[in-house]
Write a protein that holds these residues in place. Structure first.
Motif, PDB file in Angstrom:
ATOM      1  N   PRO A 127      15.937  -1.720  -7.267  1.00  0.00           N
ATOM      2  CA  PRO A 127      15.252  -1.313  -8.502  1.00  0.00           C
ATOM      3  C   PRO A 127      13.818  -1.860  -8.602  1.00  0.00           C
ATOM      4  N   LEU A 128      13.607  -3.119  -8.196  1.00  0.00           N
ATOM      5  CA  LEU A 128      12.259  -3.688  -8.223  1.00  0.00           C
ATOM      6  C   LEU A 128      11.356  -2.973  -7.220  1.00  0.00           C
ATOM      7  N   ARG A 129      11.866  -2.705  -6.030  1.00  0.00           N
ATOM      8  CA  ARG A 129      11.086  -1.984  -5.019  1.00  0.00           C
ATOM      9  C   ARG A 129      10.666  -0.624  -5.555  1.00  0.00           C
ATOM     10  N   MET A 130      11.594   0.119  -6.143  1.00  0.00           N
ATOM     11  CA  MET A 130      11.281   1.453  -6.625  1.00  0.00           C
ATOM     12  C   MET A 130      10.311   1.412  -7.806  1.00  0.00           C
ATOM     13  N   ALA A 131      10.421   0.394  -8.649  1.00  0.00           N
ATOM     14  CA  ALA A 131       9.502   0.261  -9.782  1.00  0.00           C
ATOM     15  C   ALA A 131       8.080  -0.064  -9.310  1.00  0.00           C
ATOM     16  N   THR A 132       7.949  -0.647  -8.134  1.00  0.00           N
ATOM     17  CA  THR A 132       6.658  -1.081  -7.608  1.00  0.00           C
ATOM     18  C   THR A 132       6.133  -0.136  -6.533  1.00  0.00           C
ATOM     19  N   TRP A 133       6.941   0.803  -6.103  1.00  0.00           N
ATOM     20  CA  TRP A 133       6.636   1.645  -4.954  1.00  0.00           C
ATOM     21  C   TRP A 133       5.326   2.408  -5.090  1.00  0.00           C
ATOM     22  N   GLU A 134       5.093   3.068  -6.224  1.00  0.00           N
ATOM     23  CA  GLU A 134       3.864   3.856  -6.396  1.00  0.00           C
ATOM     24  C   GLU A 134       2.625   2.969  -6.327  1.00  0.00           C
ATOM     25  N   ALA A 135       2.681   1.791  -6.927  1.00  0.00           N
ATOM     26  CA  ALA A 135       1.543   0.863  -6.861  1.00  0.00           C
ATOM     27  C   ALA A 135       1.308   0.402  -5.422  1.00  0.00           C
ATOM     28  N   HIS A 136       2.395   0.146  -4.691  1.00  0.00           N
ATOM     29  CA  HIS A 136       2.277  -0.249  -3.280  1.00  0.00           C
ATOM     30  C   HIS A 136       1.632   0.875  -2.466  1.00  0.00           C
ATOM     31  N   LEU A 137       2.090   2.120  -2.654  1.00  0.00           N
ATOM     32  CA  LEU A 137       1.506   3.252  -1.926  1.00  0.00           C
ATOM     33  C   LEU A 137       0.025   3.426  -2.252  1.00  0.00           C
ATOM     34  N   ALA A 138      -0.329   3.272  -3.510  1.00  0.00           N
ATOM     35  CA  ALA A 138      -1.740   3.383  -3.910  1.00  0.00           C
ATOM     36  C   ALA A 138      -2.566   2.289  -3.229  1.00  0.00           C
ATOM     37  N   PHE A 139      -2.021   1.086  -3.161  1.00  0.00           N
ATOM     38  CA  PHE A 139      -2.717  -0.017  -2.494  1.00  0.00           C
ATOM     39  C   PHE A 139      -2.917   0.295  -1.013  1.00  0.00           C
ATOM     40  N   VAL A 140      -1.859   0.729  -0.342  1.00  0.00           N
ATOM     41  CA  VAL A 140      -1.953   1.047   1.088  1.00  0.00           C
ATOM     42  C   VAL A 140      -2.966   2.172   1.307  1.00  0.00           C
ATOM     43  N   ARG A 141      -2.932   3.192   0.469  1.00  0.00           N
ATOM     44  CA  ARG A 141      -3.887   4.292   0.611  1.00  0.00           C
ATOM     45  C   ARG A 141      -5.325   3.827   0.377  1.00  0.00           C
ATOM     46  N   SER A 142      -5.509   2.900  -0.534  1.00  0.00           N
ATOM     47  CA  SER A 142      -6.861   2.393  -0.820  1.00  0.00           C
ATOM     48  C   SER A 142      -7.418   1.571   0.343  1.00  0.00           C
ATOM     49  N   ARG A 143      -6.536   1.102   1.217  1.00  0.00           N
ATOM     50  CA  ARG A 143      -6.950   0.296   2.383  1.00  0.00           C
ATOM     51  C   ARG A 143      -6.709   1.072   3.686  1.00  0.00           C
ATOM     52  N   ARG A 144      -6.751   2.379   3.593  1.00  0.00           N
ATOM     53  CA  ARG A 144      -6.421   3.270   4.710  1.00  0.00           C
ATOM     54  C   ARG A 144      -7.191   2.947   5.992  1.00  0.00           C
ATOM     55  N   SER A 145      -8.430   2.516   5.879  1.00  0.00           N
ATOM     56  CA  SER A 145      -9.214   2.231   7.088  1.00  0.00           C
ATOM     57  C   SER A 145      -8.674   1.028   7.847  1.00  0.00           C
ATOM     58  N   GLU A 146      -7.939   0.163   7.170  1.00  0.00           N
ATOM     59  CA  GLU A 146      -7.389  -1.044   7.811  1.00  0.00           C
ATOM     60  C   GLU A 146      -5.916  -0.883   8.189  1.00  0.00           C
ATOM     61  N   VAL A 147      -5.203  -0.018   7.489  1.00  0.00           N
ATOM     62  CA  VAL A 147      -3.773   0.170   7.748  1.00  0.00           C
ATOM     63  C   VAL A 147      -3.609   1.183   8.876  1.00  0.00           C
ATOM     64  N   LYS A 148      -2.998   0.733   9.959  1.00  0.00           N
ATOM     65  CA  LYS A 148      -2.798   1.598  11.118  1.00  0.00           C
ATOM     66  C   LYS A 148      -1.396   2.195  11.145  1.00  0.00           C
TER      67      LYS A 148
END
Length: 118
Positions: free
Chosen positions: A38-59
């Motif tokens: 439940p905590l993972r799913m509640a935080t999932w969209e924020a995590h995805l937004a963070f990863v997308r915002s750092r797309r140049s560094e995330v391989k």
């Protein structure tokens, strides 16, 4: 690269081609606390937004799944200047801020790693 699906071949090639040579590739690994779906799913969209915002560094980014198909952890391969930058990246991740992980690990990946057929 016989035996690897086309998508995996493409990902491996893209990863090698995108590494910039002046940085280090880190594997950031997080293992979720028990019963934390439940905590993972509640935080999932924020995590995805963070990863997308750092797309140049995330391989590469992917969850770990248990046998029931539930997400139980995270793997991120990130291309960053040094360990301090990797620690800061990990600290900024919404999953870390939400205290999702029971355990975290950080490993250095060799930047010149070649995929071989076994």
């Amino acid at each position: 690269m016989i035996g690897l699906p086309a998508r995996r071949r493409w990902c491996a090639t893209a990863f090698r081609m995108q590494w910039n040579g002046d940085t280090t590739v880190f594997a950031l690994i997080g293992f979720d606390k028990p019963d934390s779906v439940p905590l993972r799913m509640a935080t999932w969209e924020a995590h995805l937004a963070f990863v997308r915002s750092r797309r140049s560094e995330v391989k590469f980014a992917a969850p770990f799944l248990n046998d029931a198909g539930e997400m139980i952890g995270t793997l991120l391969l990130v291309d960053l200047a040094d360990r301090l930058a990797a620690e800061a990246f990990q600290a900024e991740d919404p999953y870390t801020r939400a205290d999702l992980f029971e355990r975290r690990e950080m490993k250095i990946c060799p930047p010149n790693y070649e995929f071989v057929d076994l």
